[in-house]
Design an enzyme around this catalytic site. Sequence first.
Site, PDB file in Angstrom:
ATOM      1  N   SER A   1      31.840   9.686  17.774  1.00  0.00           N
ATOM      2  CA  SER A   1      32.904   9.566  16.772  1.00  0.00           C
ATOM      3  C   SER A   1      34.214   9.217  17.452  1.00  0.00           C
ATOM      4  CB  SER A   1      33.075  10.892  16.022  1.00  0.00           C
ATOM      5  OG  SER A   1      34.314  10.865  15.331  1.00  0.00           O
TER       6      SER A   1
ATOM      7  N   HIS B   1      30.566   5.937  15.247  1.00  0.00           N
ATOM      8  CA  HIS B   1      30.878   6.690  14.032  1.00  0.00           C
ATOM      9  C   HIS B   1      32.384   6.647  13.770  1.00  0.00           C
ATOM     10  CE1 HIS B   1      29.917   9.899  11.101  1.00  0.00           C
ATOM     11  NE2 HIS B   1      31.050  10.477  11.484  1.00  0.00           N
TER      12      HIS B   1
ATOM     13  N   ASP C   1      35.382   7.960  11.347  1.00  0.00           N
ATOM     14  CA  ASP C   1      35.754   9.000  10.389  1.00  0.00           C
ATOM     15  C   ASP C   1      37.017   8.627   9.636  1.00  0.00           C
ATOM     16  OD1 ASP C   1      33.826  11.170  10.762  1.00  0.00           O
ATOM     17  OD2 ASP C   1      34.574  11.205  12.823  1.00  0.00           O
TER      18      ASP C   1
ATOM     19  N   MET D   1      39.656   9.614   6.745  1.00  0.00           N
ATOM     20  CA  MET D   1      40.158  10.784   6.004  1.00  0.00           C
ATOM     21  C   MET D   1      41.378  10.411   5.195  1.00  0.00           C
ATOM     22  SD  MET D   1      39.934  13.620   8.989  1.00  0.00           S
ATOM     23  CE  MET D   1      38.542  13.691  10.104  1.00  0.00           C
TER      24      MET D   1
ATOM     25  N   HIS E   1      32.042   7.047   7.924  1.00  0.00           N
ATOM     26  CA  HIS E   1      31.944   8.333   7.223  1.00  0.00           C
ATOM     27  C   HIS E   1      33.243   8.540   6.441  1.00  0.00           C
ATOM     28  CE1 HIS E   1      31.848  13.031   7.811  1.00  0.00           C
ATOM     29  NE2 HIS E   1      31.742  12.678   6.547  1.00  0.00           N
TER      30      HIS E   1
ATOM     31  N   MET F   1      35.643  10.531   4.216  1.00  0.00           N
ATOM     32  CA  MET F   1      36.014  11.870   3.740  1.00  0.00           C
ATOM     33  C   MET F   1      37.200  11.675   2.815  1.00  0.00           C
ATOM     34  SD  MET F   1      35.510  13.710   7.401  1.00  0.00           S
ATOM     35  CE  MET F   1      35.416  12.126   8.223  1.00  0.00           C
TER      36      MET F   1
ATOM     37  N   MET G   1      26.815  17.932   7.401  1.00  0.00           N
ATOM     38  CA  MET G   1      27.954  18.377   8.207  1.00  0.00           C
ATOM     39  C   MET G   1      27.616  19.728   8.831  1.00  0.00           C
ATOM     40  SD  MET G   1      30.291  16.043   8.131  1.00  0.00           S
ATOM     41  CE  MET G   1      31.457  16.995   9.122  1.00  0.00           C
TER      42      MET G   1
ATOM     43  N   ASP H   1      26.589  16.030  11.934  1.00  0.00           N
ATOM     44  CA  ASP H   1      27.954  15.719  12.370  1.00  0.00           C
ATOM     45  C   ASP H   1      28.796  16.990  12.473  1.00  0.00           C
ATOM     46  OD1 ASP H   1      30.468  14.646  12.754  1.00  0.00           O
ATOM     47  OD2 ASP H   1      30.542  13.539  10.864  1.00  0.00           O
TER      48      ASP H   1
HETATM   49  C1  DX5 Z   1      34.769  15.814  11.260  1.00  0.00           C
HETATM   50  C2  DX5 Z   1      34.199  14.456  11.535  1.00  0.00           C
HETATM   51  C3  DX5 Z   1      33.364  14.412  12.754  1.00  0.00           C
HETATM   52  C4  DX5 Z   1      34.126  14.723  14.003  1.00  0.00           C
HETATM   53  C5  DX5 Z   1      33.157  15.283  14.984  1.00  0.00           C
HETATM   54  O1  DX5 Z   1      35.355  15.800  10.006  1.00  0.00           O
HETATM   55  O2  DX5 Z   1      33.385  14.024  10.461  1.00  0.00           O
HETATM   56  O3  DX5 Z   1      32.701  13.147  12.866  1.00  0.00           O
HETATM   57  O4  DX5 Z   1      34.753  13.613  14.563  1.00  0.00           O
HETATM   58  O5  DX5 Z   1      33.873  15.748  16.083  1.00  0.00           O
HETATM   59  P1  DX5 Z   1      33.267  16.827  17.050  1.00  0.00           P
HETATM   60  O6  DX5 Z   1      32.012  16.235  17.628  1.00  0.00           O
HETATM   61  O7  DX5 Z   1      34.343  17.045  18.047  1.00  0.00           O
HETATM   62  O8  DX5 Z   1      32.948  18.054  16.227  1.00  0.00           O
HETATM   63 ZN    ZN Z   2      32.093  12.189  10.773  1.00  0.00          ZN
END
Ligand code: DX5
Ligand code: ZN
Length: 218
Positions: free
Chosen positions: A11, A36, A38, A40, A69, A71, A140, A178
């Site tokens: 990620s 990956h 992320d 947000m 991904h 969010m 998750m 994840d």
């Molecule tokens: C959290 C993200 C993850 C995050 C994982 O909301 O969806 O993808 O980047 O990070 P680590 O591996 O540090 O938990």
């Molecule tokens: Zn993620």
Amino acid sequence: MIDLHRAVAPSILSADFGHLADEIEMLNRSEASLIHCDVMDGVFVPNLSFGFPVLEAIRPIAKKPLDVHLMITHPERYVERFCDAGAWSVGFHLEAVDDPLPILELIEAKGVRTCLTINPDISPERLLPYLDKVNMVLLMSVFAGFGGQKFIPETLDKVRYIRTEITKRQLPTLIEVDGGVNIANAHLLYDAGADILVAGSSVFHAAQAEQAIIDMKR
Ligand code: DX5
Ligand code: ZN
């Protein structure tokens, strides 16, 4: 076709954004299967990350598929733009929407792989009606919003539960996990039936990121 058996999807949330191109080059050289991404929105989760411009910037240099991904609330408003920005897969949270099916159709119509995601407080049973309608499910193993959180061990039972159902129904659906994934728990997750492990801090904060990816897969 890429091999997504015991795959690692680093990620880039934990990457050095001042040297993002170097980080992508490192992933290109590595044994990572997917990158990956992320996204947000500060509403669905109490944090902001990045969106289209970053995806569009890494798309031409990334040699690995982009696993997006979301969010965010109202993913139906944005999924097509993420497909156009170069996503290989687009996932959104089941608990963020009333009906995931029309949103999955928007993604499929773009020829992009679909993923449905749930946070740790959502029962995995809620994924069952969709297991044959998505390419992947993402469980998750921390609450979405931040990298660097501690792995929730109960996730292992959820992986086994979904794996049993996928096997029983002979589905090709992939299981992604994840949050808080590291070298210590990766083999437990693969053995429980996970296909793809997302790893942020355990890759990018490792002394040797490429080696950390290799060690996770072994
Ligand atoms: C959290 C993200 C993850 C995050 C994982 O909301 O969806 O993808 O980047 O990070 P680590 O591996 O540090 O938990
Ligand atoms: Zn993620």
